[in-house]
Design an enzyme around this catalytic site. Structure first.
Site, PDB file in Angstrom:
ATOM      1  N   GLU A  75       0.843  -1.214   0.000  1.00 26.88           N
ATOM      2  CA  GLU A  75       0.000   0.000   0.000  1.00 26.88           C
ATOM      3  C   GLU A  75       0.872   1.257   0.000  1.00 26.88           C
ATOM      4  O   GLU A  75       0.548   2.248  -0.648  1.00 26.88           O
ATOM      5  CB  GLU A  75      -0.942   0.021   1.201  1.00 26.88           C
ATOM      6  CG  GLU A  75      -1.933  -1.122   1.252  1.00 26.88           C
ATOM      7  CD  GLU A  75      -2.740  -1.281  -0.028  1.00 26.88           C
ATOM      8  OE1 GLU A  75      -3.240  -0.276  -0.551  1.00 26.88           O
ATOM      9  OE2 GLU A  75      -2.863  -2.424  -0.511  1.00 26.88           O
ATOM     10  N   TRP A 109       1.843   1.823  -3.401  1.00 26.17           N
ATOM     11  CA  TRP A 109       0.795   2.511  -4.179  1.00 26.17           C
ATOM     12  C   TRP A 109       0.972   4.027  -4.044  1.00 26.17           C
ATOM     13  O   TRP A 109       0.818   4.776  -5.009  1.00 26.17           O
ATOM     14  CB  TRP A 109      -0.603   2.131  -3.679  1.00 26.17           C
ATOM     15  CG  TRP A 109      -1.211   0.936  -4.346  1.00 26.17           C
ATOM     16  CD1 TRP A 109      -1.356  -0.307  -3.807  1.00 26.17           C
ATOM     17  CD2 TRP A 109      -1.778   0.870  -5.674  1.00 26.17           C
ATOM     18  NE1 TRP A 109      -1.975  -1.136  -4.712  1.00 26.17           N
ATOM     19  CE2 TRP A 109      -2.245  -0.440  -5.862  1.00 26.17           C
ATOM     20  CE3 TRP A 109      -1.928   1.803  -6.705  1.00 26.17           C
ATOM     21  CZ2 TRP A 109      -2.856  -0.848  -7.046  1.00 26.17           C
ATOM     22  CZ3 TRP A 109      -2.535   1.389  -7.882  1.00 26.17           C
ATOM     23  CH2 TRP A 109      -2.991   0.081  -8.043  1.00 26.17           C
ATOM     24  N   TRP A 123     -20.824  12.841 -19.149  1.00 29.62           N
ATOM     25  CA  TRP A 123     -21.272  12.780 -17.753  1.00 29.62           C
ATOM     26  C   TRP A 123     -22.639  13.411 -17.628  1.00 29.62           C
ATOM     27  O   TRP A 123     -22.986  14.305 -18.418  1.00 29.62           O
ATOM     28  CB  TRP A 123     -20.290  13.535 -16.844  1.00 29.62           C
ATOM     29  CG  TRP A 123     -18.877  13.047 -16.878  1.00 29.62           C
ATOM     30  CD1 TRP A 123     -17.816  13.684 -17.457  1.00 29.62           C
ATOM     31  CD2 TRP A 123     -18.360  11.847 -16.293  1.00 29.62           C
ATOM     32  NE1 TRP A 123     -16.667  12.947 -17.274  1.00 29.62           N
ATOM     33  CE2 TRP A 123     -16.962  11.814 -16.565  1.00 29.62           C
ATOM     34  CE3 TRP A 123     -18.920  10.795 -15.573  1.00 29.62           C
ATOM     35  CZ2 TRP A 123     -16.142  10.777 -16.137  1.00 29.62           C
ATOM     36  CZ3 TRP A 123     -18.096   9.759 -15.151  1.00 29.62           C
ATOM     37  CH2 TRP A 123     -16.729   9.756 -15.425  1.00 29.62           C
ATOM     38  N   ASN A 180     -10.426   2.677   3.062  1.00 30.07           N
ATOM     39  CA  ASN A 180     -10.090   2.573   1.640  1.00 30.07           C
ATOM     40  C   ASN A 180     -11.147   1.823   0.827  1.00 30.07           C
ATOM     41  O   ASN A 180     -11.509   2.242  -0.268  1.00 30.07           O
ATOM     42  CB  ASN A 180      -8.730   1.896   1.481  1.00 30.07           C
ATOM     43  CG  ASN A 180      -8.330   1.785   0.022  1.00 30.07           C
ATOM     44  OD1 ASN A 180      -8.241   2.801  -0.673  1.00 30.07           O
ATOM     45  ND2 ASN A 180      -8.125   0.574  -0.453  1.00 30.07           N
ATOM     46  N   TRP A 183     -15.556  12.406 -12.389  1.00 37.19           N
ATOM     47  CA  TRP A 183     -14.687  12.073 -11.259  1.00 37.19           C
ATOM     48  C   TRP A 183     -14.058  13.312 -10.628  1.00 37.19           C
ATOM     49  O   TRP A 183     -13.744  13.325  -9.443  1.00 37.19           O
ATOM     50  CB  TRP A 183     -13.598  11.065 -11.672  1.00 37.19           C
ATOM     51  CG  TRP A 183     -12.632  11.550 -12.728  1.00 37.19           C
ATOM     52  CD1 TRP A 183     -12.721  11.353 -14.074  1.00 37.19           C
ATOM     53  CD2 TRP A 183     -11.432  12.312 -12.521  1.00 37.19           C
ATOM     54  NE1 TRP A 183     -11.662  11.940 -14.720  1.00 37.19           N
ATOM     55  CE2 TRP A 183     -10.852  12.538 -13.790  1.00 37.19           C
ATOM     56  CE3 TRP A 183     -10.784  12.840 -11.407  1.00 37.19           C
ATOM     57  CZ2 TRP A 183      -9.664  13.261 -13.968  1.00 37.19           C
ATOM     58  CZ3 TRP A 183      -9.602  13.558 -11.578  1.00 37.19           C
ATOM     59  CH2 TRP A 183      -9.060  13.757 -12.845  1.00 37.19           C
ATOM     60  N   TRP A 204      -9.206   8.335  -7.401  1.00 34.12           N
ATOM     61  CA  TRP A 204     -10.408   8.683  -8.178  1.00 34.12           C
ATOM     62  C   TRP A 204     -10.306   8.199  -9.614  1.00 34.12           C
ATOM     63  O   TRP A 204     -11.270   7.666 -10.165  1.00 34.12           O
ATOM     64  CB  TRP A 204     -10.669  10.196  -8.115  1.00 34.12           C
ATOM     65  CG  TRP A 204     -11.481  10.501  -6.909  1.00 34.12           C
ATOM     66  CD1 TRP A 204     -11.025  10.880  -5.684  1.00 34.12           C
ATOM     67  CD2 TRP A 204     -12.898  10.344  -6.781  1.00 34.12           C
ATOM     68  NE1 TRP A 204     -12.069  10.976  -4.797  1.00 34.12           N
ATOM     69  CE2 TRP A 204     -13.230  10.666  -5.450  1.00 34.12           C
ATOM     70  CE3 TRP A 204     -13.914   9.969  -7.645  1.00 34.12           C
ATOM     71  CZ2 TRP A 204     -14.540  10.613  -4.976  1.00 34.12           C
ATOM     72  CZ3 TRP A 204     -15.219   9.923  -7.179  1.00 34.12           C
ATOM     73  CH2 TRP A 204     -15.521  10.243  -5.861  1.00 34.12           C
TER      74      TRP A 204
HETATM   75  C1  LIG Z   1     -11.200   7.518  -4.267  1.00 36.91           C
HETATM   76  C2  LIG Z   1      -9.987   7.420  -3.363  1.00 36.91           C
HETATM   77  C3  LIG Z   1      -9.421   8.577  -2.847  1.00 36.91           C
HETATM   78  C4  LIG Z   1      -8.290   8.483  -2.010  1.00 36.91           C
HETATM   79  N1  LIG Z   1      -7.737   9.648  -1.516  1.00 36.91           N
HETATM   80  C5  LIG Z   1      -6.622   9.588  -0.752  1.00 36.91           C
HETATM   81  C6  LIG Z   1      -6.018  10.766  -0.250  1.00 36.91           C
HETATM   82  O1  LIG Z   1      -6.445  11.885  -0.531  1.00 36.91           O
HETATM   83  N2  LIG Z   1      -4.930  10.630   0.568  1.00 36.91           N
HETATM   84  C7  LIG Z   1      -4.404   9.408   0.888  1.00 36.91           C
HETATM   85  O2  LIG Z   1      -3.417   9.340   1.633  1.00 36.91           O
HETATM   86  N3  LIG Z   1      -4.945   8.277   0.399  1.00 36.91           N
HETATM   87  C8  LIG Z   1      -6.035   8.324  -0.396  1.00 36.91           C
HETATM   88  N4  LIG Z   1      -6.593   7.165  -0.864  1.00 36.91           N
HETATM   89  C9  LIG Z   1      -5.927   5.884  -0.575  1.00 36.91           C
HETATM   90  C10 LIG Z   1      -6.402   5.149   0.689  1.00 36.91           C
HETATM   91  O3  LIG Z   1      -7.778   5.072   0.719  1.00 36.91           O
HETATM   92  C11 LIG Z   1      -5.893   5.796   1.975  1.00 36.91           C
HETATM   93  O4  LIG Z   1      -4.516   6.044   1.892  1.00 36.91           O
HETATM   94  C12 LIG Z   1      -6.140   4.871   3.181  1.00 36.91           C
HETATM   95  O5  LIG Z   1      -7.494   4.581   3.294  1.00 36.91           O
HETATM   96  C13 LIG Z   1      -5.616   5.536   4.433  1.00 36.91           C
HETATM   97  O6  LIG Z   1      -5.874   4.745   5.555  1.00 36.91           O
HETATM   98  P1  LIG Z   1      -4.685   4.082   6.373  1.00 36.91           P
HETATM   99  O7  LIG Z   1      -3.661   5.099   6.676  1.00 36.91           O
HETATM  100  O8  LIG Z   1      -5.288   3.346   7.495  1.00 36.91           O
HETATM  101  O9  LIG Z   1      -4.103   3.079   5.288  1.00 36.91           O
HETATM  102  P2  LIG Z   1      -3.242   1.757   5.444  1.00 36.91           P
HETATM  103  O10 LIG Z   1      -4.050   0.662   4.857  1.00 36.91           O
HETATM  104  O11 LIG Z   1      -2.695   1.576   6.785  1.00 36.91           O
HETATM  105  O12 LIG Z   1      -2.049   2.042   4.409  1.00 36.91           O
HETATM  106  C14 LIG Z   1      -0.839   2.691   4.811  1.00 36.91           C
HETATM  107  C15 LIG Z   1      -0.568   3.889   3.951  1.00 36.91           C
HETATM  108  O13 LIG Z   1      -0.384   3.507   2.596  1.00 36.91           O
HETATM  109  C16 LIG Z   1      -0.895   4.521   1.737  1.00 36.91           C
HETATM  110  N5  LIG Z   1      -1.995   3.948   0.962  1.00 36.91           N
HETATM  111  C17 LIG Z   1      -2.842   2.970   1.352  1.00 36.91           C
HETATM  112  N6  LIG Z   1      -3.693   2.662   0.349  1.00 36.91           N
HETATM  113  C18 LIG Z   1      -3.372   3.468  -0.675  1.00 36.91           C
HETATM  114  C19 LIG Z   1      -3.879   3.630  -1.987  1.00 36.91           C
HETATM  115  N7  LIG Z   1      -4.883   2.880  -2.469  1.00 36.91           N
HETATM  116  N8  LIG Z   1      -3.337   4.575  -2.771  1.00 36.91           N
HETATM  117  C20 LIG Z   1      -2.307   5.331  -2.330  1.00 36.91           C
HETATM  118  N9  LIG Z   1      -1.774   5.215  -1.101  1.00 36.91           N
HETATM  119  C21 LIG Z   1      -2.301   4.301  -0.292  1.00 36.91           C
HETATM  120  C22 LIG Z   1      -1.396   5.637   2.623  1.00 36.91           C
HETATM  121  O14 LIG Z   1      -0.356   6.574   2.777  1.00 36.91           O
HETATM  122  C23 LIG Z   1      -1.689   4.905   3.924  1.00 36.91           C
HETATM  123  O15 LIG Z   1      -1.649   5.729   5.058  1.00 36.91           O
HETATM  124  C24 LIG Z   1      -7.731   7.229  -1.713  1.00 36.91           C
HETATM  125  C25 LIG Z   1      -8.320   6.066  -2.242  1.00 36.91           C
HETATM  126  C26 LIG Z   1      -9.437   6.167  -3.053  1.00 36.91           C
HETATM  127  C27 LIG Z   1     -10.043   4.907  -3.603  1.00 36.91           C
END
Ligand SMILES: Cc1cc2nc3c(=O)[nH]c(=O)nc-3n(C[C@H](O)[C@H](O)[C@H](O)COP(=O)(O)OP(=O)(O)OC[C@H]3O[C@@H](n4cnc5c(N)ncnc54)[C@H](O)[C@@H]3O)c2cc1C
Length: 465
Positions: free
Chosen positions: A274, A277, A305, A340, A358, A381
Site C-alpha cells: 500500500e 501505491w 457525464w 479505503n 470524477w 479517483w
Molecule cells: C477515491 C480514493 C481517494 C483516495 N484519496 C486519498 C487521499 O487523498 N490521501 C491518501 O493518503 N490516500 C487516499 N486514498 C488511498 C487510501 O484510501 C488511503 O490512503 C487509506 O485509506 C488511508 O488509511 P490508512 O492510513 O489506514 O491506510 P493503510 O491501509 O494503513 O495504508 C498505509 C498507507 O499507505 C498509503 N496507501 C494505502 N492505500 C493506498 C492507496 N490505495 N493509494 C495510495 N496510497 C495508499 C497511505 O499513505 C496509507 O496511510 C484514496 C483512495 C481512493 C479509492
C-alpha cells in the site's frame, strides 16, 4: 554560515533528510513555515486539513522549543515571504524537501530562482517518498503506467539499495531574534474550530499510531484491511500526508517486525504494498502533471457525464439510499477520513452509477479529507472511474449492495454511520428496500443500480469505440 529550513509537508524532527542536510552545512539556522494565504483561500482547502495542519505545527513548535529553538511562522505568499525572511536573517542557504505536481514544482522553481538571484544557495532534498519517479524505471528506462511491474521494480531496488531512516539529528544554533507571526487558530483563518472529529496531530501521535498498528493489526492486515468495521489499517494517512512521520520510518519498522516475528510477514508485505501505491501515484503525478485536471487515458475526457446536481448533493450528504455509500459519506463528513474499501465504493458509485465527473468527487474528497493528498486522491479517483493508469477495467462496476454484504457482512459499519438502519436485520441492512421493518427517514435508492450499470457501460463503450 546561516541557513533556513522551509518546512512544508514534512512536519517532524526525526528521520528528516532535509533537516539533516541543512544541519551538516550551517552553524545557525531558523525553521520556517509559511501559511500560504492563496492556498488557504482556495476552494480546494477544507477545514479538516487546516485544523490538522495547525495542530501539527503547534506540536512541531513545541518539539523545537524543547531543542532550544522555535518555529518561525509567516503568513502570506511563500514567493514573497521566503526571500524576505532569508534577507532579514542573513541566510545564505535555504533547504526544503521536494514536492511533486505542477503547482508545487512551479512555485518552488520560481522561489529557487529568486533566492539564487539574491545570492542564496538552494538545496532541495528527497524526503517525502522512498524513490522519486526517475528512480523506478522499466528496463527501457521508461516510467511505469501500471502498478504491478512498478511495485516489482520498486521492491528489487529496495532490496539492493534500501533507503533507511536517518540517525539522530544535531541541530545548529538558532539564529537570534528572528521575527515570527503568531500561529493563528482555524477560526482566525476563517474555518470552524470544531467540525470533523480529527486525530491528534504531530510526530509523537504518529509514532504511537505506528507502534500500535505494528503491535497488533498488521498481523491480520492482509485479511482485515477490507473490513471497514474493523480497526484493521494503520490510519497513518494524515501523518504521512503532512510528514509527521516518514515513509522510510514506517517501512523500516515494519520490516524489523517481520524479521523478529515471521508470522507478521504476510501482513507487513501487504502493508508495504500500500505504501508502494502511494509512491506509484506520486510518480504518476510527477511524470504527468496534467492528470491533476485531465483523465490519464485521454479518450475518457470525451465521456458524457450527467452531473445531476440533486444526485451530487445526495451523494455528498450520504442520502443516496445505498447504505454503504451513505455510511462512507457520513464517515467522511464526521471524521475527515474514510476506509479505503469504502472510498472505492463511493467513488465507483459517483462515477458509474450517478455518471458524475470524477473531478467533482475528487474535489469534494480533497476538501473534506484530513489526509487529502493531490497524488493519492487523484490516483484513487481515476482508478475508480477507470480513467487512470492502472485502470480498473471500465466494465467492472461495483455493486454497492453486494460490496456492502461482502465487506460489512453483519452491517456493523453501516449501523454505526447510518443510525436509521440500526434496527434492520443483518440480511436486510444493505438492502433496506426489501426489509419488512421500516427505516424511518432513510431515503429510497436515488437510482436503480442495474439500470445505471447498463447506461454506464454504454457511455464507456461509446468513448472506446
Ligand atoms: C477515491 C480514493 C481517494 C483516495 N484519496 C486519498 C487521499 O487523498 N490521501 C491518501 O493518503 N490516500 C487516499 N486514498 C488511498 C487510501 O484510501 C488511503 O490512503 C487509506 O485509506 C488511508 O488509511 P490508512 O492510513 O489506514 O491506510 P493503510 O491501509 O494503513 O495504508 C498505509 C498507507 O499507505 C498509503 N496507501 C494505502 N492505500 C493506498 C492507496 N490505495 N493509494 C495510495 N496510497 C495508499 C497511505 O499513505 C496509507 O496511510 C484514496 C483512495 C481512493 C479509492
Amino acid at each position: 554560515m546561516r541557513g533556513l529550513f522551509w518546512f512544508r509537508s514534512d512536519l517532524r524532527l526525526r528521520d528528516h533528510r532535509g533537516l539533516a542536510a541543512l544541519a551538516e552545512r550551517v552553524d545557525e539556522w531558523a525553521p520556517v513555515f509559511i501559511l500560504d494565504e492563496g492556498l488557504l483561500d482556495s476552494a480546494r482547502t477544507g477545514e479538516p486539513r487546516v485544523r490538522f495542519l495547525l495542530d501539527c505545527l503547534a506540536r512541531l513548535d513545541a518539539d523545537l522549543r524543547k531543542r532550544g529553538t522555535r518555529l518561525v511562522v509567516r503568513c502570506g505568499s511563500p514567493e514573497r515571504e521566503l526571500p524576505r525572511h532569508a534577507h532579514e536573517t542573513g541566510a545564505e542557504r535555504v533547504v526544503w524537501s521536494r514536492d511533486y505536481g505542477a503547482f508545487a514544482s512551479g512555485r518552488d522553481e520560481r522561489i529557487r530562482q529568486r533566492l539564487e538571484r539574491d545570492g542564496c544557495r538552494v538545496e532541495t532534498v528527497k524526503d517525502r517518498v522512498v524513490y522519486e519517479s526517475d528512480e523506478v524505471r522499466s528496463a527501457a528506462g521508461r516510467p511505469y503506467a501500471v502498478y504491478t511491474p512498478y511495485a516489482k521494480t520498486w521492491r528489487a531496488r529496495f532490496a539492493e539499495e534500501p533507503e533507511l531512516p536517518t540517525g539522530p539529528l544535531r541541530l545548529p544554533r538558532p539564529i537570534p531574534r528572528v521575527r515570527s507571526d503568531v500561529l493563528p487558530s482555524a477560526k482566525d483563518l476563517g474555518f470552524t474550530d470544531e467540525g470533523a472529529e480529527l486525530p491528534t496531530g504531530g510526530e509523537a501521535a504518529a509514532r504511537r499510531r505506528l507502534d500500535a498498528f505494528l503491535d497488533g493489526p498488521v498481523a491480520a492486515y492482509a485479511r482485515d484491511r477490507d473490513r471497514p468495521a474493523v480497526d484493521g489499517t494503520s490510519r497513518l494517512s494524515p501523518y504521512l500526508r503532512f510528514g509527521a512521520i516518514s515513509v522510510r520510518t514506517c517501512i523500516d519498522a515494519a520490516h524489523e517486525l517481520a524479521c523478529a516475528d515471521p508470522a507478521a510477514g504476510p501482513g507487513v508485505r501487504k502493508w508495504v504494498d500500500e505504501l508502494i501505491w502511494r509512491e506509484f501515484y506520486y510518480a504518476i503525478l510527477a511524470e504527468h502533471p496534467r492528470v491533476a485536471r485531465e483523465s490519464y487515458r485521454r479518450e475518457y475526457d470525451a465521456l458524457e457525464w450527467e452531473n445531476d446536481d440533486e444526485c451530487y448533493q445526495a451523494w455528498c450528504a450520504g442520502r443516496t439510499g445505498y447504505p454503504i455509500v451513505d455510511a462512507g459519506m457520513r464517515q467522511l463528513a464526521a471524521t475527515g477520513w474514510v476506509h479505503n474499501r469504502v472510498r472505492m465504493i463511493v467513488a465507483s458509485f459517483l462515477t458509474k452509477d450517478l455518471l458524475i465527473d470524477w473531478r467533482l468527487g475528487e474535489h469534494h474528497f480533497y476538501r473534506q479529507l484530513v489526509d487529502g493528498d493531490p497524488a493519492c486522491n487523484n490516483g484513487g479517483w481515476q482508478w475508480a472511474a477507470s480513467t487512470g493508469t492502472d485502470a480498473q477495467p471500465y466494465f467492472r462496476i461495483f455493486n454497492p449492495t453486494t460490496q456492502g454484504e461482502r465487506y460489512d457482512p453483519d452491517g456493523a459499519y453501516v449501523r454505526r454511520w447510518v443510525p436509521e438502519l440500526r434496527d434492520l436485520p443483518d440480511s436486510r441492512v444493505h438492502k433496506p428496500w426489501e426489509s419488512p421493518i421500516l427505516a424511518p427517514g432513510y431515503p429510497a435508492p436515488i437510482v436503480d443500480h442495474a439500470e445505471r450499470r447498463r447506461l454506464a457501460l454504454q457511455r464507456y463503450e461509446a468513448v472506446r469505440a
